[in-house]
Design a protein around this motif. Structure first.
Motif, PDB file in Angstrom:
ATOM      1  N   ASP A   7       0.833  -1.201   0.000  1.00 48.11           N
ATOM      2  CA  ASP A   7       0.000   0.000   0.000  1.00 48.11           C
ATOM      3  C   ASP A   7       0.864   1.246   0.000  1.00 48.11           C
ATOM      4  O   ASP A   7       0.492   2.277  -0.548  1.00 48.11           O
ATOM      5  CB  ASP A   7      -0.905   0.036   1.234  1.00 48.11           C
ATOM      6  N   LEU A   8       2.021   1.146   0.647  1.00 50.23           N
ATOM      7  CA  LEU A   8       2.880   2.301   0.837  1.00 50.23           C
ATOM      8  C   LEU A   8       4.341   1.899   0.756  1.00 50.23           C
ATOM      9  O   LEU A   8       4.722   0.839   1.226  1.00 50.23           O
ATOM     10  CB  LEU A   8       2.604   2.921   2.220  1.00 50.23           C
ATOM     11  N   LEU A   9       5.132   2.764   0.164  1.00 51.83           N
ATOM     12  CA  LEU A   9       6.567   2.526   0.053  1.00 51.83           C
ATOM     13  C   LEU A   9       7.297   3.791   0.492  1.00 51.83           C
ATOM     14  O   LEU A   9       7.048   4.869  -0.046  1.00 51.83           O
ATOM     15  CB  LEU A   9       6.915   2.200  -1.408  1.00 51.83           C
ATOM     16  N   PHE A  10       8.145   3.660   1.507  1.00 53.08           N
ATOM     17  CA  PHE A  10       9.054   4.736   1.889  1.00 53.08           C
ATOM     18  C   PHE A  10      10.298   4.549   1.041  1.00 53.08           C
ATOM     19  O   PHE A  10      10.940   3.500   1.095  1.00 53.08           O
ATOM     20  CB  PHE A  10       9.460   4.637   3.367  1.00 53.08           C
ATOM     21  N   LEU A  11      10.663   5.544   0.287  1.00 56.01           N
ATOM     22  CA  LEU A  11      11.778   5.425  -0.636  1.00 56.01           C
ATOM     23  C   LEU A  11      12.837   6.464  -0.310  1.00 56.01           C
ATOM     24  O   LEU A  11      12.568   7.666  -0.350  1.00 56.01           O
ATOM     25  CB  LEU A  11      11.266   5.627  -2.064  1.00 56.01           C
ATOM     26  N   ASP A  12      14.011   5.999   0.020  1.00 49.96           N
ATOM     27  CA  ASP A  12      15.125   6.907   0.289  1.00 49.96           C
ATOM     28  C   ASP A  12      15.755   7.303  -1.048  1.00 49.96           C
ATOM     29  O   ASP A  12      15.801   6.505  -1.981  1.00 49.96           O
ATOM     30  CB  ASP A  12      16.163   6.221   1.173  1.00 49.96           C
ATOM     31  N   TYR A  13      16.229   8.512  -1.126  1.00 54.01           N
ATOM     32  CA  TYR A  13      16.888   8.966  -2.355  1.00 54.01           C
ATOM     33  C   TYR A  13      18.176   8.185  -2.607  1.00 54.01           C
ATOM     34  O   TYR A  13      18.486   7.828  -3.731  1.00 54.01           O
ATOM     35  CB  TYR A  13      17.181  10.468  -2.287  1.00 54.01           C
ATOM     36  N   ARG A  14      18.907   7.906  -1.555  1.00 50.24           N
ATOM     37  CA  ARG A  14      20.178   7.193  -1.704  1.00 50.24           C
ATOM     38  C   ARG A  14      19.957   5.693  -1.569  1.00 50.24           C
ATOM     39  O   ARG A  14      19.649   5.192  -0.499  1.00 50.24           O
ATOM     40  CB  ARG A  14      21.173   7.660  -0.662  1.00 50.24           C
ATOM     41  N   LEU A  15      20.114   4.991  -2.684  1.00 53.34           N
ATOM     42  CA  LEU A  15      19.997   3.540  -2.723  1.00 53.34           C
ATOM     43  C   LEU A  15      21.359   2.954  -3.090  1.00 53.34           C
ATOM     44  O   LEU A  15      22.181   3.644  -3.699  1.00 53.34           O
ATOM     45  CB  LEU A  15      18.942   3.119  -3.750  1.00 53.34           C
ATOM     46  N   PRO A  16      21.589   1.691  -2.767  1.00 50.86           N
ATOM     47  CA  PRO A  16      22.908   1.103  -3.038  1.00 50.86           C
ATOM     48  C   PRO A  16      23.326   1.114  -4.515  1.00 50.86           C
ATOM     49  O   PRO A  16      24.476   1.364  -4.832  1.00 50.86           O
ATOM     50  CB  PRO A  16      22.771  -0.330  -2.537  1.00 50.86           C
ATOM     51  N   ASP A  17      22.392   0.863  -5.426  1.00 53.35           N
ATOM     52  CA  ASP A  17      22.778   0.710  -6.835  1.00 53.35           C
ATOM     53  C   ASP A  17      22.213   1.771  -7.779  1.00 53.35           C
ATOM     54  O   ASP A  17      22.509   1.770  -8.965  1.00 53.35           O
ATOM     55  CB  ASP A  17      22.394  -0.682  -7.326  1.00 53.35           C
ATOM     56  N   GLN A  18      21.374   2.675  -7.267  1.00 50.73           N
ATOM     57  CA  GLN A  18      20.827   3.764  -8.072  1.00 50.73           C
ATOM     58  C   GLN A  18      20.215   4.791  -7.132  1.00 50.73           C
ATOM     59  O   GLN A  18      20.104   4.549  -5.948  1.00 50.73           O
ATOM     60  CB  GLN A  18      19.787   3.242  -9.061  1.00 50.73           C
ATOM     61  N   ASP A  19      19.789   5.916  -7.683  1.00 54.15           N
ATOM     62  CA  ASP A  19      19.134   6.881  -6.806  1.00 54.15           C
ATOM     63  C   ASP A  19      17.629   6.624  -6.799  1.00 54.15           C
ATOM     64  O   ASP A  19      17.090   5.926  -7.660  1.00 54.15           O
ATOM     65  CB  ASP A  19      19.469   8.322  -7.200  1.00 54.15           C
ATOM     66  N   GLY A  20      16.965   7.173  -5.804  1.00 57.07           N
ATOM     67  CA  GLY A  20      15.532   6.954  -5.640  1.00 57.07           C
ATOM     68  C   GLY A  20      14.692   7.466  -6.789  1.00 57.07           C
ATOM     69  O   GLY A  20      13.651   6.896  -7.107  1.00 57.07           O
ATOM     70  N   LEU A  21      15.131   8.537  -7.444  1.00 58.34           N
ATOM     71  CA  LEU A  21      14.384   9.055  -8.597  1.00 58.34           C
ATOM     72  C   LEU A  21      14.384   8.062  -9.747  1.00 58.34           C
ATOM     73  O   LEU A  21      13.361   7.864 -10.400  1.00 58.34           O
ATOM     74  CB  LEU A  21      14.967  10.388  -9.064  1.00 58.34           C
ATOM     75  N   MET A  40       8.934   9.780  -0.724  1.00 55.02           N
ATOM     76  CA  MET A  40      10.391   9.836  -0.821  1.00 55.02           C
ATOM     77  C   MET A  40      10.939  10.598   0.376  1.00 55.02           C
ATOM     78  O   MET A  40      10.429  11.647   0.749  1.00 55.02           O
ATOM     79  CB  MET A  40      10.858  10.490  -2.109  1.00 55.02           C
ATOM     80  N   VAL A  41      11.983  10.026   0.953  1.00 56.25           N
ATOM     81  CA  VAL A  41      12.673  10.613   2.097  1.00 56.25           C
ATOM     82  C   VAL A  41      14.120  10.826   1.691  1.00 56.25           C
ATOM     83  O   VAL A  41      14.716   9.975   1.040  1.00 56.25           O
ATOM     84  CB  VAL A  41      12.612   9.663   3.313  1.00 56.25           C
ATOM     85  N   SER A  42      14.675  11.976   2.071  1.00 54.75           N
ATOM     86  CA  SER A  42      16.061  12.241   1.729  1.00 54.75           C
ATOM     87  C   SER A  42      16.709  13.148   2.759  1.00 54.75           C
ATOM     88  O   SER A  42      16.073  14.057   3.286  1.00 54.75           O
ATOM     89  CB  SER A  42      16.159  12.899   0.353  1.00 54.75           C
ATOM     90  N   ALA A  43      17.958  12.888   3.025  1.00 45.04           N
ATOM     91  CA  ALA A  43      18.731  13.747   3.921  1.00 45.04           C
ATOM     92  C   ALA A  43      19.108  15.057   3.231  1.00 45.04           C
ATOM     93  O   ALA A  43      19.542  15.999   3.883  1.00 45.04           O
ATOM     94  CB  ALA A  43      19.987  13.022   4.384  1.00 45.04           C
ATOM     95  N   MET A  44      18.921  15.125   1.929  1.00 45.13           N
ATOM     96  CA  MET A  44      19.359  16.280   1.166  1.00 45.13           C
ATOM     97  C   MET A  44      18.450  17.492   1.348  1.00 45.13           C
ATOM     98  O   MET A  44      18.901  18.623   1.313  1.00 45.13           O
ATOM     99  CB  MET A  44      19.490  15.912  -0.305  1.00 45.13           C
TER     100      MET A  44
END
Length: 82
Positions: A7-21, A40-44
């Motif tokens: 139903d819901l996905l929290f997606l960080d911008y920084r992923l191990p193999d690609q960016d969240g976008l 989308m969640v990001s420290a940026m």
């Protein structure tokens, strides 16, 4: 993602193999789960990143430093209702 539904996905911008976008674009393009609400969640905390995340199909964007446990319930409900 192909075997389970969410139903819901929290997606960080920084992923191990690609960016969240990139992930978000692929997820929406493949329409694996078109009704999944994505936040989308990001420290940026970048406004351009927020706009691009929404353009690519995120329901909401929140800078990591603004994510508060007290606000989490409302954030989740709003994203799923959209």
């Amino acid at each position: 993602m192909r075997e389970r539904s969410f139903d819901l996905l929290f997606l960080d911008y920084r992923l191990p193999d690609q960016d969240g976008l990139s992930f978000l674009a692929q997820f929406r393009q493949l329409q694996l789960q078109p009704k999944t609400a994505i936040i989308m969640v990001s420290a940026m905390g970048d406004e351009r990143l927020a706009v691009e995340a929404m353009r690519r199909g995120a329901m909401d964007y929140i800078p990591q430093d603004q994510l508060r446990l007290a606000d989490l319930g409302a954030l989740l409900r709003r994203a799923v209702e959209r």
